[in-house]
Motif scaffolding. Sequence first.
Motif, PDB file in Angstrom:
ATOM      1  N   HIS A 624      11.804   0.757 -28.984  1.00 28.12           N
ATOM      2  CA  HIS A 624      11.196  -0.096 -29.276  1.00 28.12           C
ATOM      3  C   HIS A 624      11.990  -0.985 -30.414  1.00 28.12           C
ATOM      4  O   HIS A 624      12.053  -2.576 -30.240  1.00 28.12           O
ATOM      5  N   ARG A 625      12.553  -0.517 -31.347  1.00 32.15           N
ATOM      6  CA  ARG A 625      13.234  -1.360 -32.307  1.00 32.15           C
ATOM      7  C   ARG A 625      14.640  -2.079 -31.665  1.00 32.15           C
ATOM      8  O   ARG A 625      14.794  -3.188 -32.097  1.00 32.15           O
ATOM      9  N   SER A 626      15.038  -1.253 -30.842  1.00 34.26           N
ATOM     10  CA  SER A 626      16.298  -1.929 -30.076  1.00 34.26           C
ATOM     11  C   SER A 626      15.828  -3.074 -29.188  1.00 34.26           C
ATOM     12  O   SER A 626      16.520  -4.163 -29.283  1.00 34.26           O
ATOM     13  N   LYS A 627      14.670  -2.968 -28.664  1.00 28.51           N
ATOM     14  CA  LYS A 627      14.349  -4.013 -27.490  1.00 28.51           C
ATOM     15  C   LYS A 627      13.912  -5.294 -28.460  1.00 28.51           C
ATOM     16  O   LYS A 627      14.380  -6.537 -28.043  1.00 28.51           O
ATOM     17  N   ARG A 628      13.074  -4.984 -29.388  1.00 30.22           N
ATOM     18  CA  ARG A 628      12.802  -6.033 -30.494  1.00 30.22           C
ATOM     19  C   ARG A 628      13.621  -6.792 -31.042  1.00 30.22           C
ATOM     20  O   ARG A 628      13.832  -7.813 -31.137  1.00 30.22           O
ATOM     21  N   SER A 629      14.879  -6.012 -31.417  1.00 27.88           N
ATOM     22  CA  SER A 629      16.049  -6.626 -32.090  1.00 27.88           C
ATOM     23  C   SER A 629      16.690  -7.423 -31.173  1.00 27.88           C
ATOM     24  O   SER A 629      17.300  -8.643 -31.550  1.00 27.88           O
ATOM     25  N   LYS A 630      17.065  -7.233 -29.982  1.00 30.02           N
ATOM     26  CA  LYS A 630      17.556  -8.020 -28.914  1.00 30.02           C
ATOM     27  C   LYS A 630      16.935  -9.202 -28.670  1.00 30.02           C
ATOM     28  O   LYS A 630      17.340 -10.565 -28.753  1.00 30.02           O
ATOM     29  N   ARG A 631      15.242  -9.170 -28.792  1.00 33.41           N
ATOM     30  CA  ARG A 631      14.737 -10.406 -28.320  1.00 33.41           C
ATOM     31  C   ARG A 631      14.676 -11.356 -29.517  1.00 33.41           C
ATOM     32  O   ARG A 631      14.726 -12.504 -29.276  1.00 33.41           O
ATOM     33  N   MET A 632      14.633 -10.662 -30.747  1.00 33.56           N
ATOM     34  CA  MET A 632      14.547 -11.690 -31.737  1.00 33.56           C
ATOM     35  C   MET A 632      15.798 -12.425 -32.247  1.00 33.56           C
ATOM     36  O   MET A 632      16.121 -13.479 -32.439  1.00 33.56           O
ATOM     37  N   THR A 633      16.783 -11.709 -31.533  1.00 31.16           N
ATOM     38  CA  THR A 633      18.318 -12.305 -31.745  1.00 31.16           C
ATOM     39  C   THR A 633      18.335 -13.372 -30.573  1.00 31.16           C
ATOM     40  O   THR A 633      18.828 -14.494 -31.005  1.00 31.16           O
ATOM     41  N   GLU A 634      17.957 -13.331 -29.588  1.00 28.69           N
ATOM     42  CA  GLU A 634      17.803 -14.225 -28.515  1.00 28.69           C
ATOM     43  C   GLU A 634      16.893 -15.539 -28.902  1.00 28.69           C
ATOM     44  O   GLU A 634      17.228 -16.610 -28.533  1.00 28.69           O
ATOM     45  N   SER A 635      15.811 -15.206 -29.327  1.00 30.45           N
ATOM     46  CA  SER A 635      14.871 -16.242 -29.830  1.00 30.45           C
ATOM     47  C   SER A 635      15.371 -17.175 -30.930  1.00 30.45           C
ATOM     48  O   SER A 635      15.292 -18.411 -31.049  1.00 30.45           O
ATOM     49  N   VAL A 636      16.179 -16.393 -31.941  1.00 29.63           N
ATOM     50  CA  VAL A 636      16.876 -17.199 -33.080  1.00 29.63           C
ATOM     51  C   VAL A 636      17.878 -18.240 -32.362  1.00 29.63           C
ATOM     52  O   VAL A 636      17.917 -19.137 -33.028  1.00 29.63           O
ATOM     53  N   LEU A 637      18.521 -17.760 -31.339  1.00 28.75           N
ATOM     54  CA  LEU A 637      19.733 -18.383 -30.772  1.00 28.75           C
ATOM     55  C   LEU A 637      19.249 -19.393 -29.795  1.00 28.75           C
ATOM     56  O   LEU A 637      19.971 -20.040 -29.347  1.00 28.75           O
ATOM     57  N   ASP A 638      18.033 -19.411 -29.520  1.00 27.99           N
ATOM     58  CA  ASP A 638      17.615 -20.396 -28.431  1.00 27.99           C
ATOM     59  C   ASP A 638      17.729 -22.078 -29.325  1.00 27.99           C
ATOM     60  O   ASP A 638      17.625 -22.257 -30.087  1.00 27.99           O
ATOM     61  N   GLY A 639      18.526 -22.770 -28.146  1.00 31.71           N
ATOM     62  CA  GLY A 639      18.730 -24.158 -28.328  1.00 31.71           C
ATOM     63  C   GLY A 639      20.062 -24.293 -29.182  1.00 31.71           C
ATOM     64  O   GLY A 639      20.291 -25.480 -29.457  1.00 31.71           O
ATOM     65  N   VAL A 640      20.845 -23.326 -29.410  1.00 34.47           N
ATOM     66  CA  VAL A 640      22.124 -23.407 -29.831  1.00 34.47           C
ATOM     67  C   VAL A 640      22.855 -24.202 -28.855  1.00 34.47           C
ATOM     68  O   VAL A 640      23.289 -23.693 -27.823  1.00 34.47           O
ATOM     69  N   PRO A 641      23.413 -25.466 -29.371  1.00 37.60           N
ATOM     70  CA  PRO A 641      24.491 -26.138 -28.166  1.00 37.60           C
ATOM     71  C   PRO A 641      25.476 -25.197 -27.646  1.00 37.60           C
ATOM     72  O   PRO A 641      26.307 -24.511 -28.324  1.00 37.60           O
ATOM     73  N   GLY A 642      25.584 -25.370 -26.244  1.00 40.91           N
ATOM     74  CA  GLY A 642      26.859 -24.427 -25.702  1.00 40.91           C
ATOM     75  C   GLY A 642      26.473 -23.107 -25.663  1.00 40.91           C
ATOM     76  O   GLY A 642      27.470 -22.221 -25.010  1.00 40.91           O
ATOM     77  N   LEU A 643      25.143 -22.762 -26.026  1.00 45.60           N
ATOM     78  CA  LEU A 643      24.990 -21.042 -25.801  1.00 45.60           C
ATOM     79  C   LEU A 643      23.878 -20.574 -24.892  1.00 45.60           C
ATOM     80  O   LEU A 643      22.652 -21.198 -25.098  1.00 45.60           O
ATOM     81  N   GLY A 644      24.215 -20.478 -23.660  1.00 42.48           N
ATOM     82  CA  GLY A 644      23.254 -20.138 -22.593  1.00 42.48           C
ATOM     83  C   GLY A 644      22.886 -18.465 -22.601  1.00 42.48           C
ATOM     84  O   GLY A 644      23.083 -17.853 -23.566  1.00 42.48           O
ATOM     85  N   HIS A 645      22.208 -18.268 -21.694  1.00 45.92           N
ATOM     86  CA  HIS A 645      21.608 -17.093 -21.472  1.00 45.92           C
ATOM     87  C   HIS A 645      22.664 -15.795 -21.518  1.00 45.92           C
ATOM     88  O   HIS A 645      22.661 -14.871 -22.290  1.00 45.92           O
ATOM     89  N   THR A 646      23.858 -16.032 -20.706  1.00 46.02           N
ATOM     90  CA  THR A 646      24.801 -15.170 -20.522  1.00 46.02           C
ATOM     91  C   THR A 646      25.541 -14.955 -22.075  1.00 46.02           C
ATOM     92  O   THR A 646      26.164 -13.851 -22.493  1.00 46.02           O
ATOM     93  N   ARG A 647      25.922 -16.030 -22.642  1.00 42.63           N
ATOM     94  CA  ARG A 647      26.391 -15.952 -23.960  1.00 42.63           C
ATOM     95  C   ARG A 647      25.494 -15.387 -25.094  1.00 42.63           C
ATOM     96  O   ARG A 647      26.253 -14.542 -26.038  1.00 42.63           O
ATOM     97  N   ARG A 648      24.376 -15.745 -24.823  1.00 39.88           N
ATOM     98  CA  ARG A 648      23.620 -14.914 -26.020  1.00 39.88           C
ATOM     99  C   ARG A 648      23.183 -13.483 -25.718  1.00 39.88           C
ATOM    100  O   ARG A 648      23.375 -12.617 -26.758  1.00 39.88           O
ATOM    101  N   THR A 649      23.494 -13.064 -24.400  1.00 40.50           N
ATOM    102  CA  THR A 649      23.459 -11.661 -24.277  1.00 40.50           C
ATOM    103  C   THR A 649      24.842 -11.061 -24.722  1.00 40.50           C
ATOM    104  O   THR A 649      24.733  -9.926 -25.239  1.00 40.50           O
ATOM    105  N   ALA A 650      25.856 -11.512 -24.519  1.00 38.87           N
ATOM    106  CA  ALA A 650      27.061 -11.037 -25.022  1.00 38.87           C
ATOM    107  C   ALA A 650      27.053 -10.945 -26.398  1.00 38.87           C
ATOM    108  O   ALA A 650      27.492 -10.091 -27.372  1.00 38.87           O
ATOM    109  N   LEU A 651      26.560 -12.029 -27.159  1.00 39.06           N
ATOM    110  CA  LEU A 651      26.216 -11.766 -28.949  1.00 39.06           C
ATOM    111  C   LEU A 651      25.646 -10.395 -29.089  1.00 39.06           C
ATOM    112  O   LEU A 651      25.810  -9.944 -30.031  1.00 39.06           O
ATOM    113  N   VAL A 652      24.259 -10.547 -28.480  1.00 44.35           N
ATOM    114  CA  VAL A 652      23.320  -9.613 -28.742  1.00 44.35           C
ATOM    115  C   VAL A 652      24.117  -8.136 -28.811  1.00 44.35           C
ATOM    116  O   VAL A 652      23.895  -7.231 -29.304  1.00 44.35           O
TER     117      VAL A 652
END
Length: 692
Positions: A624-652
Amino acid sequence: MADPTTYRPAPGTIPTDPGVYKFRDKHGRVIYVGKAKSLRSRLTSYFADIASLHPRTRQMVTTAASVEWTVVGTEVEALQLEYNWIKEFDPRFNVRYRDDKTYPMLAVTLNEEYPRLFVYRGPRRRGVRYFGPYAHAWAIRETVDLLTRVFPARTCSTGVFKRHRQIDRPCLLGYIDKCSAPCIGRVSAQEHREIVDDFCDFLAGRTDLMIKRLEREMSTSAEQLDFERAARLRDDVGAMRRAMEKQAVVLGDGTDADVIAMVGDQLEMSVQVFHVRDGRVRGQRGWVVERSDDDSAGEQVGQFLTQFYGAQVDLDATVEIDDDRVRGESIPREVLVGDLPADHEELQDWLSELRGSRVSLRVPQRGDKKALFETVTRNAGEALAQHKLRRAGDLTTRSAALTEIQEALGLDQAPLRIECIDISHVQGTDVVASLVVFEDGLPRKSDYRHYSIREAAGEGRSDDVASIAEVTRRRFLRHRADQAPDDSGPTDPTTAESPSTGGSSATAAGVGGDRGAASSVAVIDEADTNPRPGIDPTTGRPRRFAYPPNLFVVDGGAPQVHAAAAVLDELGITDVSIVGLAKRLEEVWVPGEDDPVILPRTSEALFLLQRVRDEAHRFAITFHRSKRSKRMTESVLDGVPGLGHTRRTALVTHFGSVARLREATLEDISEVPGIGIATARAVRAALGGGEQ
């Protein structure tokens, strides 16, 4: 209890050739593997009067539901095939010689540009050369401290190495000449590797030639009036001799040998191995295992040698070092044992083939080797005595706990396989579940599973009852699908679960093994080629969940238990007992009962159920902690210019958490594939950090 006569092969159908055989239980699992010079003679002995069999053998033949065999051309092939099958199927009734502790080793990372020396415990890794095992970590550090004066190799971690490279200044060891300081370019990568190679040669036993070479260089320096270098070489020779003195000379003729002694009683057996290289004891290992049956001392020696040296060669293969000398360190020129197995000549040929040169397998008769064998035997006896004192209550306690659970819950048999599920979430979000498995009272982490819950009900809250029902349905739909003769798998999309190792990398694919030897032999039992329920036709191995648990535990009270029981009734599964363990008062809830079963607080049964429940809770929380951490990371990065789903996943995936991403520099972020410096600046700005 099964009757062995129900699956006994018809008279005359068992061949008299050498071969390997395996017993399977009613679920298709391989529970025992053995080899024989004559398959007919050996297999017939299992179907004699049950009362005359060893208790463990009697339990094996009454647990089994079928037997099959494979004929081979020679006994050497039988040795190899038996080892491969034991490694592949991990049969519960075979004695497995696994260490009862983790021994420290000296590791040399030859796969790095600048190899490093360090103390290591754990599984072997590719590209790393190991020396040992040693009895104590301090012995390794003391040896390294002496030898780095002569061989100034790097001992620092990767982080320390990079930091000193950045500041262009060596550490303390570099200043006192116990490190050649490759971090600041004092020596090149090639020169540092030559230092490490000399270090490895010294520890591998090639000491006399090295000392003689240094003494020659010392004399030459003195003749050339370079007294400072001569003095340094003199001190180096002294340090090498002191390191050698710490390893007692036990065989004066410079013998390379493994001395193996076994001491046991009717239930358990202690094995001790002394690794002697160049006449000195380089390492020691020990095991205490349960005895499988009434095998003679020679047969037990043969089983141990097959498993031990087969595993050593497998470990050497992972090192990826093209050096025949490394292989020679694992299999010595001599193996000294207390009793010779009946097939000792074939075993000797097999060991010689693994080593690449002749190996002598014999019993020491006189002199220093006989005296050393007696010392190893005394060590084995003392290890067995200490084990019995230390573990006297362990096996008894586990057996008592399983018996108490059987009696308290009115089960037909003791729950040898227990499975437990637990739900984890935060206010109904990121709902996950875990399934853990205990066999014979011990965790079987290779069978652990994670589940992501997709049917949790409720808005802003969690419905644990619905989640329990979903996980129960998915687990037993998998059981029903795995029992099917074909390999089509489940068709219901809700049956897909995420395999997880729980600390082991063998979950999804099963236990690996080299089946090359099996492909060249003739299969006698034609039933092995036909589809069988619970057996994967492509691998011949049982599917992970083709067999049900004896006891299914849910974390919760009456509502959770009733939800799981309703699912089993819906699926028509009647041979699984279900209970719930409520946290508040630790009551055990049984379906259909108005009142819970109250186990005494001092009960071993309650303690085992608590262990199973707590392990499921730990495993669920981790996922659960692992899954929540990835979701929180992706939500924080929403709206960053030039950062789509693939790049967010790569950062996570690269950093694992928001905290680590916040600590990363622009350079660290831009190293992620697909992330440029402009995008890295945008990420830093979104996380509230400035440029670094």
